[in-house]
Design a protein around this motif. Structure first.
Motif: not given
Length: 316
Positions: A168-180, A182-189
């Motif tokens: 499972x590849x999980x992509x979580x969108x958040x707001x970075x320090x500069x306001x853009x 950011x796609x944070x990704x993690x992978x788990x079997x």
């Protein structure tokens, strides 16, 4: 004299007209050169639009409110609400969005889920036209490898899922320090948390020597993949006497010796199949050794089965 009186009378009339106009309004806008007068001007409050968009920029809903309107946000039972409040604390308007609606909770296919995470901004005051965009959390399942065992030699025990890799590849969108964004990704079997239907070999092979096995992620009631398994009777019983004994191991060694001295084998296809104990596609002394180990376990009273023996003693 008459002319003077007429002039004086006209002057009085003009003064009275000005006094009358003054007493009637005070802020009257001066008329045009033609002598007409404009109506008093009442300024409308400036309005701004607050829009809420989905992940790809499509508008879900929008609200037009007076500039300077305060905005409060709340979420309850997956219903997001924006409340617009004027300077006196009165509610001007409300708009609500179901966070589990098709606009925000999506399944592009059975392997992908996209759901709401947060909004990219939350202005406290409506100062200008503003687009507020939803950010997502996306989970994508990907099959890397299937269970390595598809042939079984007993009708008891569990389905062996060794070799399965399901990511499972999980992509979580958040707001970075500069306001853009950011796609944070993690992978788990998640292979170790999956389950099969049926789960037992006895159920799988109850009516046939061929069975369909479905693999389910632990949180799903829908199968991710379905594959075929087969039951084979006779592994290790090279001479077909219904038993697995050292005689069968000797037969394997004789075959190996014959082949390695360029002599023909005396085993038929079924016997060759039953001689490949470790299922590596070759018949070698390792197969004879594995057969003798299995025989030793059975001879000492252990409840050994080919399924348990292969799972615990032979590397895939």
């Amino acid at each position: 004299m008459a002319a003077v009186l007429a002039s004086y009378s006209a002057g009085i009339t003009s003064i009275n007209a000005e006094d009358s106009a003054s007493s009637a309004g005070g802020d009257t806008v001066t008329g045009s050169e033609s002598g007409g007068e404009d109506e008093p001007v009442s300024e409308e409050p400036e309005t701004v639009t607050i829009s809420f968009n989905d992940y790809v920029g499509r508008c879900i809903t929008s609200v037009a409110v007076p500039k300077g309107t305060a905005i409060e946000y709340s979420t309850e039972d997956n219903i997001f609400t924006a409340t617009f409040i004027d300077a006196e604390g009165n509610i001007i308007s409300k708009t609500s969005i179901d966070l589990k609606s098709s606009a925000l909770h999506q399944h592009p296919d059975k392997y992908t889920e996209i759901r709401f995470n947060l909004w990219d901004s939350a202005p406290a005051v409506a100062e200008e036209d503003t687009v507020i965009t939803a950010l997502y959390e996306k989970a994508l399942m990907e099959l890397v490898s299937m269970p390595s065992q598809t042939e079984y030699y007993d009708k008891s025990g569990k389905i062996n899922t060794k070799g399965l890799s399901l990511l499972i590849t999980r992509t979580t969108q958040t707001i970075g320090e500069n306001g853009t964004v950011v796609n944070n990704k993690s992978v788990v079997d998640i292979a170790d948390t999956c389950y099969t239907k049926p789960a037992d070999l006895s159920e799988a092979f109850a009516d046939s020597d061929i069975a369909q096995i479905s693999i389910y992620p632990i949180t799903s009631d829908l199968p991710y993949i379905t594959y075929t398994i087969k039951y084979h009777d006779g592994l290790g019983d090279i001479n077909s006497d219904g038993k697995v004994t050292p005689v069968d191991a000797s037969t394997i060694l004789m075959h190996y010796a014959a082949v390695n001295t360029n002599n023909p084998s005396k085993l038929d296809d079924a016997q060759l199949y039953n001689s490949d104990i470790n299922r590596d596609g070759r018949i070698t002394p390792s197969d004879a050794s594995a057969l003798l180990s299995y025989y030793a376990q059975k001879a000492t009273g252990n409840e050994a089965t080919w399924q348990s023996f292969i799972s615990h003693n032979i590397s895939e």
